[in-house]
Design a protein around this motif. Structure first.
Motif, PDB file in Angstrom:
ATOM      1  N   ALA A  95       3.991  11.783   3.663  1.00  0.00           N
ATOM      2  CA  ALA A  95       3.375  10.475   3.395  1.00  0.00           C
ATOM      3  C   ALA A  95       3.611   9.468   4.337  1.00  0.00           C
ATOM      4  O   ALA A  95       2.505   8.516   4.395  1.00  0.00           O
ATOM      5  CB  ALA A  95       4.074  10.011   1.927  1.00  0.00           C
ATOM      6  N   GLY A 117       2.846  12.013  -0.708  1.00  0.00           N
ATOM      7  CA  GLY A 117       2.871  13.218  -0.177  1.00  0.00           C
ATOM      8  C   GLY A 117       3.391  14.400  -1.167  1.00  0.00           C
ATOM      9  O   GLY A 117       3.673  14.373  -2.233  1.00  0.00           O
ATOM     10  N   VAL A 172       0.797  -1.209  -0.055  1.00  0.00           N
ATOM     11  CA  VAL A 172      -0.065   0.017   0.097  1.00  0.00           C
ATOM     12  C   VAL A 172       0.879   1.209  -0.107  1.00  0.00           C
ATOM     13  O   VAL A 172       1.862   1.254   0.709  1.00  0.00           O
ATOM     14  CB  VAL A 172      -1.040   0.115   1.250  1.00  0.00           C
ATOM     15  N   ARG A 173       0.644   1.875  -0.890  1.00  0.00           N
ATOM     16  CA  ARG A 173       1.631   3.423  -1.185  1.00  0.00           C
ATOM     17  C   ARG A 173       0.745   4.518  -1.131  1.00  0.00           C
ATOM     18  O   ARG A 173      -0.094   4.658  -1.514  1.00  0.00           O
ATOM     19  CB  ARG A 173       2.282   3.303  -2.668  1.00  0.00           C
ATOM     20  N   CYS A 174       1.336   5.304  -0.079  1.00  0.00           N
ATOM     21  CA  CYS A 174       1.007   6.585   0.065  1.00  0.00           C
ATOM     22  C   CYS A 174       1.935   7.948  -0.378  1.00  0.00           C
ATOM     23  O   CYS A 174       3.137   7.631  -0.314  1.00  0.00           O
ATOM     24  CB  CYS A 174       0.994   6.802   1.761  1.00  0.00           C
ATOM     25  N   GLU A 196       6.858   9.853   0.118  1.00  0.00           N
ATOM     26  CA  GLU A 196       6.363   8.680  -0.461  1.00  0.00           C
ATOM     27  C   GLU A 196       6.697   7.531   0.864  1.00  0.00           C
ATOM     28  O   GLU A 196       7.948   7.753   1.512  1.00  0.00           O
ATOM     29  CB  GLU A 196       7.072   8.185  -1.588  1.00  0.00           C
ATOM     30  N   LEU A 251      -7.121   3.334  -1.581  1.00  0.00           N
ATOM     31  CA  LEU A 251      -5.858   3.423  -1.336  1.00  0.00           C
ATOM     32  C   LEU A 251      -5.045   2.806  -2.600  1.00  0.00           C
ATOM     33  O   LEU A 251      -5.828   1.806  -3.280  1.00  0.00           O
ATOM     34  CB  LEU A 251      -5.405   2.635  -0.072  1.00  0.00           C
ATOM     35  N   ASP A 252      -3.790   3.155  -2.653  1.00  0.00           N
ATOM     36  CA  ASP A 252      -3.010   2.737  -3.787  1.00  0.00           C
ATOM     37  C   ASP A 252      -2.363   1.228  -3.551  1.00  0.00           C
ATOM     38  O   ASP A 252      -1.487   1.293  -2.760  1.00  0.00           O
ATOM     39  CB  ASP A 252      -1.908   3.527  -4.376  1.00  0.00           C
ATOM     40  N   GLU A 298      -3.996   5.694   8.056  1.00  0.00           N
ATOM     41  CA  GLU A 298      -5.368   5.022   7.531  1.00  0.00           C
ATOM     42  C   GLU A 298      -5.017   3.548   7.191  1.00  0.00           C
ATOM     43  O   GLU A 298      -5.850   2.655   7.863  1.00  0.00           O
ATOM     44  CB  GLU A 298      -5.780   5.608   6.250  1.00  0.00           C
ATOM     45  N   PRO A 299      -4.194   3.102   6.432  1.00  0.00           N
ATOM     46  CA  PRO A 299      -4.088   1.622   6.439  1.00  0.00           C
ATOM     47  C   PRO A 299      -3.558   0.679   7.594  1.00  0.00           C
ATOM     48  O   PRO A 299      -4.090  -0.127   7.920  1.00  0.00           O
ATOM     49  CB  PRO A 299      -3.082   1.650   5.076  1.00  0.00           C
ATOM     50  N   ALA A 301       0.306   9.542   6.436  1.00  0.00           N
ATOM     51  CA  ALA A 301      -0.775   8.929   5.768  1.00  0.00           C
ATOM     52  C   ALA A 301      -0.998   7.478   5.855  1.00  0.00           C
ATOM     53  O   ALA A 301      -1.843   6.963   5.589  1.00  0.00           O
ATOM     54  CB  ALA A 301      -0.501   9.382   4.173  1.00  0.00           C
ATOM     55  N   LEU A 302       0.073   6.690   6.380  1.00  0.00           N
ATOM     56  CA  LEU A 302       0.164   5.493   6.653  1.00  0.00           C
ATOM     57  C   LEU A 302      -0.769   5.164   7.801  1.00  0.00           C
ATOM     58  O   LEU A 302      -1.346   3.941   8.153  1.00  0.00           O
ATOM     59  CB  LEU A 302       1.394   4.784   7.153  1.00  0.00           C
TER      60      LEU A 302
END
Length: 353
Positions: A191, A177, A173-175, A238, A267-268, A197-198, A194-195
């Motif tokens: 970024a 920024g 899962v890539r976040c 990232e 999510l990516d 959330e997962p 942002a992790l």
């Protein structure tokens, strides 16, 4: 190197195999020894494929059983040569899986009038990436040798039938920024933050327990690695979260991926690696007969093994071998000689004389 005596006590055969180093990619010496020993058995057809050795009977029986074991080990970790302490064999490969190989080699030589036709597959490169696995090469080059009504993989199972196996999938899962100097952090987007959330979704995830053929498979979804960051004074643009999913064999690989895309919706997500599981197949008559011969009990295999390769070919497959699987790949590998003999006797009772 002394020749292998396949009519000897299977525990003694295990000792001889352990003392032939065979780290993945360097199996030529042990394959030579196995080929030489099997070629002495006049009731067997024997072929060599790379550093894999295959042997089979051709008795015209209505059913065929495949017994498969890998010859390679993980790298040496100050655990060679073999050390024998009373009933216990200590050393690299005693558990994973030269104890199982020894059982199969002994049976190849001594079971000459079985109730089934038998195929023995001793293959290379199981302990490394799947693309190098000898079973895959055999499937491509000698597919007829992998056809049967039941496959028994001699991976360590504490001398208990372990049926089927879990599937495994690795995802990332890539976040994203935006970089900025940490002195002006408000100008960037972090970024790594942002992790959250997962990771929240993982923390709240409740894994399934699934019963198949009376066996319980437990799924698991775990973060296994976090990567990100540019420098000590830069807001990262990232971050990547690596996740491993162990899924019950009632899911296909496609269904497993769809499930993860639902869990991480928005999510990516990208799939890095996947291997489907294997249903236990204990309702097949040949498999049921094996369970009975082994004491009537079976357990779910919590992990992935090469039984999945046979299941993909339409052959029910189980794991059955001596040794505690939690000792595999450890410096402390050891197995009981008594357990090696017990597995050999159970298989002899199943296969016939």
């Amino acid at each position: 190197m002394n020749a292998l005596d396949l009519h000897a006590d299977p525990a003694d055969i295990a000792c001889a195999l352990v003392d032939i180093p065979s780290v993945s990619g360097s199996e030529a010496a042990i394959a030579d020894a196995v080929q030489d020993a099997l070629s002495q058995q006049k009731h067997l057809e024997v072929v060599r494929n790379g550093d894999a050795v295959l042997a089979r009977t051709n008795l015209g029986r209505p059913s065929r059983v495949i017994l498969a074991g890998h010859l390679d080990t993980v790298p040496v970790n100050d655990n060679l040569p073999l050390r024998r302490d009373g009933d216990v064999l200590h050393g690299l490969g005693t558990v994973d899986m030269k104890g199982g190989d020894a059982v199969f080699l002994h049976l190849a030589a001594t079971v000459t009038e079985p109730d089934y036709d038998l195929t023995f597959v001793f293959y290379d490169c199981e302990e490394v990436e799947a693309a190098r696995n000898g079973l895959g090469r055999i499937e491509r080059e000698l597919p007829d040798w992998l056809r049967g009504d039941l496959a028994i993989v001699g991976e360590p199972s504490n001398a208990v039938i372990e049926a089927g196996c879990q599937g495994t999938m690795r995802i990332e899962v890539r976040c994203g920024g935006r970089r900025a100097h940490t002195a002006r952090a408000w100008m960037g987007v972090n970024a790594i933050h942002a992790l959250t959330e997962p990771l929240r979704r993982l923390a709240e995830y409740r894994a399934r327990e699934v019963e198949i053929d009376g066996l319980t498979y437990r799924e698991g979804l775990q973060a296994v690695r976090v990567a990100g960051g540019v420098a000590g004074n830069v807001v990262p643009d990232e971050a990547v979260l690596a996740i491993n999913f162990r899924f019950a064999p009632d899911r296909t690989a496609e269904q497993a991926e769809e499930h993860l895309r639902q869990v991480f919706d928005g999510l990516d997500l990208s799939v890095v690696d996947c291997a489907a599981g294997a249903l236990p197949g204990l309702s097949a008559p040949t498999a049921a007969a094996l369970v009975e011969a082994a004491g009537g009990q079976a357990a779910a295999k919590l992990g992935w093994t090469d039984v999945a390769r046979f299941a993909a070919l339409g052959t029910p497959a189980v794991n059955f071998g001596p040794g505690d699987p939690t000792l595999a790949h450890t410096r402390e590998e050891h197995v009981s000689s008594t357990e090696i003999r017990r597995v050999a006797q159970a298989l002899r009772d199943f296969l016939g004389k």
